[in-house]
Design an enzyme around this catalytic site. Structure first.
Site, short mmCIF file in Angstrom:
data_model
loop_
_atom_site.label_atom_id
_atom_site.label_comp_id
_atom_site.label_asym_id
_atom_site.label_seq_id
_atom_site.Cartn_x
_atom_site.Cartn_y
_atom_site.Cartn_z
N PHE A 27 -133.53 -8.96 -46.21
CA PHE A 27 -134.90 -9.10 -46.72
C PHE A 27 -135.49 -7.73 -47.07
O PHE A 27 -136.21 -7.58 -48.05
CB PHE A 27 -135.77 -9.79 -45.67
CG PHE A 27 -137.07 -10.32 -46.19
CD1 PHE A 27 -137.14 -11.58 -46.75
CD2 PHE A 27 -138.22 -9.55 -46.14
CE1 PHE A 27 -138.35 -12.07 -47.24
CE2 PHE A 27 -139.43 -10.03 -46.63
CZ PHE A 27 -139.49 -11.30 -47.18
N SER A 58 -134.08 -13.01 -41.77
CA SER A 58 -133.71 -13.10 -40.35
C SER A 58 -133.70 -14.53 -39.82
O SER A 58 -132.97 -14.83 -38.87
CB SER A 58 -134.67 -12.25 -39.52
OG SER A 58 -134.57 -10.90 -39.92
N LEU A 59 -134.49 -15.40 -40.43
CA LEU A 59 -134.50 -16.80 -39.96
C LEU A 59 -133.16 -17.49 -40.18
O LEU A 59 -132.87 -18.49 -39.52
CB LEU A 59 -135.61 -17.59 -40.66
CG LEU A 59 -137.03 -17.46 -40.11
CD1 LEU A 59 -137.98 -18.36 -40.90
CD2 LEU A 59 -137.08 -17.81 -38.63
N GLU A 60 -132.36 -16.97 -41.12
CA GLU A 60 -131.06 -17.60 -41.39
C GLU A 60 -129.97 -17.16 -40.41
O GLU A 60 -128.89 -17.76 -40.35
CB GLU A 60 -130.59 -17.28 -42.82
CG GLU A 60 -131.22 -18.13 -43.91
CD GLU A 60 -132.68 -17.79 -44.18
OE1 GLU A 60 -133.51 -18.69 -44.07
OE2 GLU A 60 -133.00 -16.63 -44.49
N THR A 87 -134.75 -6.90 -40.33
CA THR A 87 -136.04 -6.23 -40.10
C THR A 87 -137.16 -7.17 -40.50
O THR A 87 -137.15 -7.71 -41.61
CB THR A 87 -136.15 -4.94 -40.94
OG1 THR A 87 -135.06 -4.08 -40.62
CG2 THR A 87 -137.46 -4.22 -40.66
N VAL A 88 -138.08 -7.37 -39.59
CA VAL A 88 -139.26 -8.17 -39.90
C VAL A 88 -140.47 -7.24 -39.81
O VAL A 88 -140.70 -6.62 -38.77
CB VAL A 88 -139.42 -9.34 -38.90
CG1 VAL A 88 -140.46 -10.33 -39.41
CG2 VAL A 88 -138.09 -10.04 -38.63
N ASP A 92 -149.61 -10.07 -44.03
CA ASP A 92 -151.01 -10.46 -43.85
C ASP A 92 -151.17 -11.78 -43.12
O ASP A 92 -152.29 -12.15 -42.76
CB ASP A 92 -151.68 -10.59 -45.22
CG ASP A 92 -151.69 -9.25 -45.96
OD1 ASP A 92 -151.76 -8.21 -45.27
OD2 ASP A 92 -151.61 -9.26 -47.21
N THR A 93 -150.08 -12.51 -42.96
CA THR A 93 -150.20 -13.88 -42.46
C THR A 93 -149.39 -14.10 -41.18
O THR A 93 -148.66 -13.23 -40.73
CB THR A 93 -149.71 -14.89 -43.52
OG1 THR A 93 -148.28 -14.79 -43.61
CG2 THR A 93 -150.34 -14.62 -44.88
N HIS A 95 -146.82 -15.64 -40.89
CA HIS A 95 -145.37 -15.71 -41.16
C HIS A 95 -144.58 -14.71 -40.32
O HIS A 95 -143.47 -15.00 -39.87
CB HIS A 95 -145.13 -15.45 -42.66
CG HIS A 95 -143.72 -15.68 -43.09
ND1 HIS A 95 -143.08 -16.90 -42.98
CD2 HIS A 95 -142.81 -14.84 -43.65
CE1 HIS A 95 -141.85 -16.80 -43.43
NE2 HIS A 95 -141.65 -15.55 -43.84
N1 LIG Z 1 -140.75 -11.83 -44.07
C1 LIG Z 1 -139.49 -11.57 -43.63
C2 LIG Z 1 -138.50 -12.55 -43.70
N2 LIG Z 1 -138.79 -13.75 -44.24
C3 LIG Z 1 -137.82 -14.64 -44.76
C4 LIG Z 1 -137.25 -15.60 -43.74
O1 LIG Z 1 -136.44 -14.92 -42.82
C5 LIG Z 1 -136.40 -16.65 -44.43
O2 LIG Z 1 -135.38 -16.03 -45.17
C6 LIG Z 1 -137.20 -17.55 -45.37
O3 LIG Z 1 -138.25 -18.16 -44.67
C7 LIG Z 1 -136.30 -18.65 -45.96
O4 LIG Z 1 -135.75 -19.46 -44.96
N3 LIG Z 1 -137.26 -12.28 -43.25
C8 LIG Z 1 -136.96 -11.06 -42.71
O5 LIG Z 1 -135.80 -10.81 -42.29
N4 LIG Z 1 -137.92 -10.09 -42.66
C9 LIG Z 1 -139.17 -10.31 -43.08
O6 LIG Z 1 -140.02 -9.38 -42.99
C1 LIG Z 2 -142.58 -11.41 -42.35
C2 LIG Z 2 -143.84 -11.05 -42.99
O1 LIG Z 2 -144.80 -10.98 -42.30
C3 LIG Z 2 -144.01 -10.78 -44.44
O2 LIG Z 2 -142.91 -10.49 -45.19
C4 LIG Z 2 -144.77 -11.88 -45.06
O3 LIG Z 2 -145.94 -11.29 -45.53
P1 LIG Z 2 -147.30 -12.11 -45.67
O4 LIG Z 2 -147.68 -12.52 -44.28
O5 LIG Z 2 -148.24 -11.08 -46.24
O6 LIG Z 2 -147.02 -13.26 -46.56
#
Ligand SMILES: Nc1c(NC[C@H](O)[C@H](O)[C@H](O)CO)[nH]c(=O)[nH]c1=O
Ligand SMILES: CC(=O)[C@@H](O)COP(=O)(O)O
Length: 164
Positions: A27, A58-60, A87-88, A92-93, A95
């Protein structure tokens, strides 16, 4: 970086030549390169072998470990342990909380329920700067840490007599 040390005494190596699966979430692409560099260097240094599977986020990662376990049960390739890299970074949300918490929760569930060796190298940071300090091999080397943690868990599994 606060609290950075090599944690040398905590790590042990398996007796056997371990074969691991690295699952890397790309990501954040450049950070993924840095984490992978640290992890592969640590495994090379320990004479371990590995395959690398790439996923979008990372969710995968936990799902891929589940697929690999299914494959092993069906007579496929055997992995002694797993290294999760990603890396996450907070956005803003809400998520961020979902990705950070659920990826780790699923890894812990797999680790305990399936009795498997996993090193968790998924960074969860407030910003890119924090992530870089932790991802770089020359600094926090969290990829290397996760790989050494996975090797340690493989060694502990050997020591405690669990069957792989
Ligand atoms: N926002 C980040 C994500 N988001 C994506 C999810 O992990 C996933 O791929 C999506 O929801 C589809 O299933 N992943 C990261 O590794 N890091 C982030 O900051
Ligand atoms: C994992 C996250 O927080 C990011 O990539 C998503 O960002 P947002 O919350 O601004 O949609």
């Amino acid at each position: 970086m606060a609290g950075t040390s090599q944690h040398g005494k905590a790590f042990i190596r398996p007796k056997k030549n371990a074969h691991l699966l690295i699952i890397e979430a790309r990501f954040h692409d450049d950070l993924a390169d840095a984490l992978l560099d640290g992890a592969t260097s640590a495994l090379d240094e320990a004479d371990a072998t590995y395959d690398v599977v790439t996923v979008p986020g990372s969710l995968e990662i936990p799902g891929v470990i589940a697929f690999a376990l299914d494959g092993m049960a069906e007579g496929g390739k055997v992995y002694d342990g797993f290294v999760a890299l990603g890396t996450v970074i907070r956005g803003d949300t809400y998520h961020f909380d979902i990705v950070a918490n659920e990826s780790s929760r699923a890894l812990m569930d797999l680790s305990v329920q399936e009795s498997i060796a996993i090193g968790n190298g998924i960074l969860t940071t407030e910003n890119e700067e924090q992530a870089w300090v932790r991802a770089k091999k020359s600094e926090g080397d969290k990829g290397g840490f996760a790989a050494r943690a996975a090797l340690t868990m493989i060694a502990l599994k050997e020591k405690l007599g669990a069957q792989s």
